[in-house]
Design a protein around this motif. Sequence first.
Motif, PDB file in Angstrom:
ATOM      1  N   TYR A 168       4.922 -10.529   7.766  1.00 28.25           N
ATOM      2  CA  TYR A 168       4.458 -11.297   6.602  1.00 28.25           C
ATOM      3  C   TYR A 168       5.625 -12.013   5.918  1.00 28.25           C
ATOM      4  N   LYS A 193      -8.242  -0.140  -2.610  1.00 29.78           N
ATOM      5  CA  LYS A 193      -7.841  -1.417  -2.000  1.00 29.78           C
ATOM      6  C   LYS A 193      -9.002  -2.386  -2.216  1.00 29.78           C
ATOM      7  N   ALA A 301       3.528  -6.410   5.428  1.00 28.31           N
ATOM      8  CA  ALA A 301       4.954  -6.596   5.073  1.00 28.31           C
ATOM      9  C   ALA A 301       5.881  -5.871   6.042  1.00 28.31           C
TER      10      ALA A 301
HETATM   11  C1  COI Z   1      -1.721  -5.289   4.195  1.00 25.83           C
HETATM   12  O1  COI Z   1      -0.516  -5.022   4.239  1.00 25.83           O
HETATM   13  O2  COI Z   1      -2.469  -5.022   5.145  1.00 25.83           O
HETATM   14  C2  COI Z   1      -2.328  -5.917   3.024  1.00 25.83           C
HETATM   15  O3  COI Z   1      -3.494  -5.787   2.841  1.00 25.83           O
HETATM   16  C3  COI Z   1      -1.494  -6.755   2.136  1.00 25.83           C
HETATM   17  C4  COI Z   1      -1.929  -8.182   2.106  1.00 25.83           C
HETATM   18  C5  COI Z   1      -1.049  -8.874   1.175  1.00 25.83           C
HETATM   19  C6  COI Z   1      -1.866  -8.884   3.405  1.00 25.83           C
END
Ligand code: COI
Length: 358
Positions: A168, A193, A301
Amino acid sequence: MSLKITTNLVEESRISSFDPDNIVFGRVFTDHMFSCDYVNGQWQNFRIDPFGKIPLSPTLSALHYGQSIFEGMKAFKNEEGVVTLFRANDNLKRLNTSAERMCMPALPEEIFMEGLKTLVTIDKDWIPTTPGSALYIRPFMFATDDFLGVKPSENYKFMIYACPVAAYYSHPLKVRIEDHYTRASKGGVGSAKCAGNYAASMYPTKLAQKDGFDQVLWTDGEHHQYLEETGTSNVFVITKDAVYTPELNDSLLAGITRDSIIKLLRSKGLNVVEKKVSVDELINWHKNGELKEMFVSGTAATVTNIELFNYKGQNFNVNHTENLIGKEILSDFQKIRTLEMPDQFGWVEIVSESEVTY
Ligand code: COI
């Protein structure tokens, strides 16, 4: 496998238009998606269809009252073509924890796992194998009542789609420690979430980005003194004595990557401490030269180092190049997920095509 999934496959795959060497996160989606409906108290209508738009009523209750939750998870493929899932059961557990908090129905394991494995198997050619890449999978559930008025919906849709991704973040992060806005508060929904938590983080993040930062590092809503998470990930602080991460509470997401890092580092004998980490403490560690590294962690991330944090207008640089524990974790995760390193934790599940019928 016993779920009866109606399967409607594409006539021609779009995969030839996908360039695995130039992946932009979250822009390209695989050929298919899984869906089912919760109607009359039962999950039903299990389907695989070509990825595409779905018809929605303007009165759709998720749009107005926000009953909408999701997960983020990944599938991997190694050089021998073996497809693996990472801690899929933990994503289901967290989805159902979010569902309970948001007054939504639980999703049975059989539906989640069979929908997931069938989709991943059908679209396995989309799983990229370049280092750091993966198939990002997005399971999500939302309220579908056509009704005007605030009450829990009686009908829901659960869907899964997938997209090939690289990390990401492509560079170390500059974060601003937030001392005014609040992402979540005690007794709220910060640990679920749910879509609204991400909406709540957008305006302060936009302000931080306007000032040159990548992300907001949230603090507790009561004192703005204890670190919580960023808008996309959990946070770790490494000092000369220990690895610290904020302890879980109801305003912070229980990251599966966070938990994996804690277990991995403890298995290597590191002292990992889950506790309230205050901004004052962080700044003292920095002043005394005790702060060795900081990173964020999440499915999207992965593990990304923090190169700078800002608090009340002052910048603090953080080592992001030397002896990085973050890099070591990333490398271990990659090896565990592709079966190159033994999985002592039982995190990895091989997706066997023989389990799936379509
Ligand atoms: C993830 O890390 O899967 C999330 O849901 C974060 C999102 C910002 C992509």
